[in-house]
Design a protein around this motif. Structure first.
Motif, short mmCIF file in Angstrom:
data_model
loop_
_atom_site.label_atom_id
_atom_site.label_comp_id
_atom_site.label_asym_id
_atom_site.label_seq_id
_atom_site.Cartn_x
_atom_site.Cartn_y
_atom_site.Cartn_z
N CYS A 37 0.81 -1.21 0.00
CA CYS A 37 0.00 0.00 0.00
C CYS A 37 0.85 1.27 0.00
N LEU A 38 2.14 1.12 0.28
CA LEU A 38 3.00 2.30 0.40
C LEU A 38 3.66 2.65 -0.93
N GLY A 39 3.61 1.74 -1.89
CA GLY A 39 4.13 2.06 -3.22
C GLY A 39 5.53 1.51 -3.46
N PHE A 40 5.93 1.58 -4.72
CA PHE A 40 7.17 0.93 -5.18
C PHE A 40 8.42 1.44 -4.46
N ALA A 41 8.39 2.70 -4.00
CA ALA A 41 9.60 3.26 -3.39
C ALA A 41 10.00 2.51 -2.14
N PHE A 42 9.04 1.79 -1.55
CA PHE A 42 9.37 1.08 -0.33
C PHE A 42 9.58 -0.40 -0.53
N LYS A 43 9.77 -0.73 -1.83
CA LYS A 43 10.06 -2.12 -2.16
C LYS A 43 11.30 -2.61 -1.41
N CYS B 48 13.82 4.91 13.46
CA CYS B 48 14.86 4.20 12.70
C CYS B 48 16.11 5.02 12.41
N ALA B 49 15.92 6.30 12.11
CA ALA B 49 17.06 7.12 11.67
C ALA B 49 18.27 7.05 12.59
N PRO B 50 18.05 7.02 13.94
CA PRO B 50 19.22 6.96 14.82
C PRO B 50 20.09 5.73 14.61
N PHE B 51 19.52 4.70 13.98
CA PHE B 51 20.26 3.45 13.79
C PHE B 51 20.70 3.23 12.35
N HIS B 52 20.38 4.18 11.47
CA HIS B 52 20.70 4.01 10.05
C HIS B 52 21.80 4.97 9.61
N ASN B 53 22.63 4.50 8.69
CA ASN B 53 23.71 5.37 8.21
C ASN B 53 23.15 6.42 7.23
N TRP B 54 24.02 7.31 6.84
CA TRP B 54 23.62 8.45 6.03
C TRP B 54 23.01 8.04 4.69
N ALA B 55 23.62 7.03 4.05
CA ALA B 55 23.14 6.61 2.73
C ALA B 55 21.70 6.08 2.81
N ILE B 56 21.42 5.31 3.85
CA ILE B 56 20.07 4.76 4.00
C ILE B 56 19.08 5.88 4.33
N ARG B 57 19.47 6.77 5.24
CA ARG B 57 18.57 7.87 5.61
C ARG B 57 18.22 8.71 4.39
N ARG B 58 19.21 8.91 3.54
CA ARG B 58 19.00 9.70 2.34
C ARG B 58 18.05 9.00 1.37
N ALA B 59 18.24 7.69 1.19
CA ALA B 59 17.37 6.92 0.30
C ALA B 59 15.93 6.90 0.81
N VAL B 60 15.78 6.75 2.12
CA VAL B 60 14.44 6.75 2.71
C VAL B 60 13.80 8.12 2.50
N GLY B 61 14.58 9.17 2.73
CA GLY B 61 14.08 10.53 2.55
C GLY B 61 13.58 10.77 1.13
N ALA B 62 14.31 10.22 0.14
CA ALA B 62 13.90 10.36 -1.26
C ALA B 62 12.62 9.58 -1.52
N GLY B 63 12.54 8.39 -0.93
CA GLY B 63 11.36 7.54 -1.13
C GLY B 63 10.09 8.15 -0.56
N MET B 64 10.24 8.98 0.47
CA MET B 64 9.09 9.60 1.12
C MET B 64 8.22 10.39 0.13
N TYR B 65 8.88 10.97 -0.91
CA TYR B 65 8.12 11.77 -1.87
C TYR B 65 7.18 10.92 -2.70
N ALA B 66 7.43 9.61 -2.73
CA ALA B 66 6.60 8.72 -3.55
C ALA B 66 5.47 8.07 -2.76
N LEU B 67 5.37 8.42 -1.46
CA LEU B 67 4.29 7.83 -0.66
C LEU B 67 2.93 8.28 -1.18
#
Ligand code: 1PZ
Length: 205
Positions: free
Chosen positions: A49-55, A138-157
């Motif tokens: 239900c959240l879309g392809f960005a969260f695949k 989650c962010a406190p436990f994720h590195n910069w690359a993952i946080r950035r990817a998640v941030g980009a994916g948020m626009y596709a929610l």
């Protein structure tokens, strides 16, 4: 107990976690890994239900849940995987069951935080609710690359309304089901944390 045939995905998730939390609150000391694993795997319906960005989030979460389900052939309870990794000094080792349990717990907490934000920000967007939830849990436990990817994916929610309709809920029923999950998952998350804390394992990873 078998879940209703006409249950929505969200009510099936809420039901499964209520059953787990009833076990814990009845003083049951041992939580079966197989029971826990099946409840956690129901959650993956929500990804669709959240879309392809969260695949990639789905693949990540499902892989870890499947590892725990696979482990249930060898280990009966959540305790026993912790005890085994403590004995072998592999609690934090990449791919260990104890580490994967810690990650799955993070996923459950993320959904709990998302639902909480969804309920308190009725006029806000799903993106804002998800961003706040992710930032806290989650962010406190994720590195910069993952946080950035998640941030980009948020626009596709999807929008709030799209999510509600994809979940086959109404504006009213979605609130009820999210609240059920929030209430049921909290004691389970606390129970999992206690498994680590009682073995003197910190939770800062
Ligand atoms: C509730 C939905 C909100 C939507 C926005 C949140 C999206 C979260 C995206 C999470 C991406 C996870 C990327 C991979 C992280 C891994 O580096 C770590 C460490 O793995 P390891 O090194 O131990 O192999 N994995 C995790 O932290 C697991 C996180 C699970 C998060 C699952 C998301 C659950 C969302 C459910 C949505 C229905």
């Amino acid at each position: 107990k078998v879940v209703d045939a006409d249950a929505t995905p969200l009510s099936a998730v809420a039901e499964a976690f209520e059953q787990l939390s009833r076990l814990i609150e009845s003083g049951e000391r041992c939580l079966r890994l197989s029971t826990f694993g099946s409840a956690c795997s129901l959650v993956s319906i929500l990804f669709g239900c959240l879309g392809f960005a969260f695949k990639f989030a789905e693949l990540e979460y499902v892989a870890k849940v499947n590892d725990l389900i696979e482990a249930s052939k060898e280990y009966d309870t959540l305790q026993s995987i912790l005890d085994n990794d403590v004995k072998n000094n592999t609690v934090r080792h990449k791919g260990s069951h104890s580490r994967n349990l810690r990650r799955v717990r993070l996923g459950l907490d993320l959904i709990r935080a998302l639902f909480e934000q969804f309920l308190v920000t009725k006029d806000g967007s799903l993106k804002d609710a998800a961003t706040t939830a992710y930032g806290r849990v989650c962010a406190p436990f994720h590195n910069w690359a993952i946080r950035r990817a998640v941030g980009a994916g948020m626009y596709a929610l999807p929008t709030r309304d799209q999510l509600i309709s994809r979940l086959n809920e109404t504006d009213y029923s979605v609130q009820k089901e999210m609240r059920r999950y929030i209430d049921a998952s909290s004691p389970i998350i606390r129970y999992i944390d206690d498994l680590y804390i009682s073995r003197n394992i910190s939770l800062d990873w």
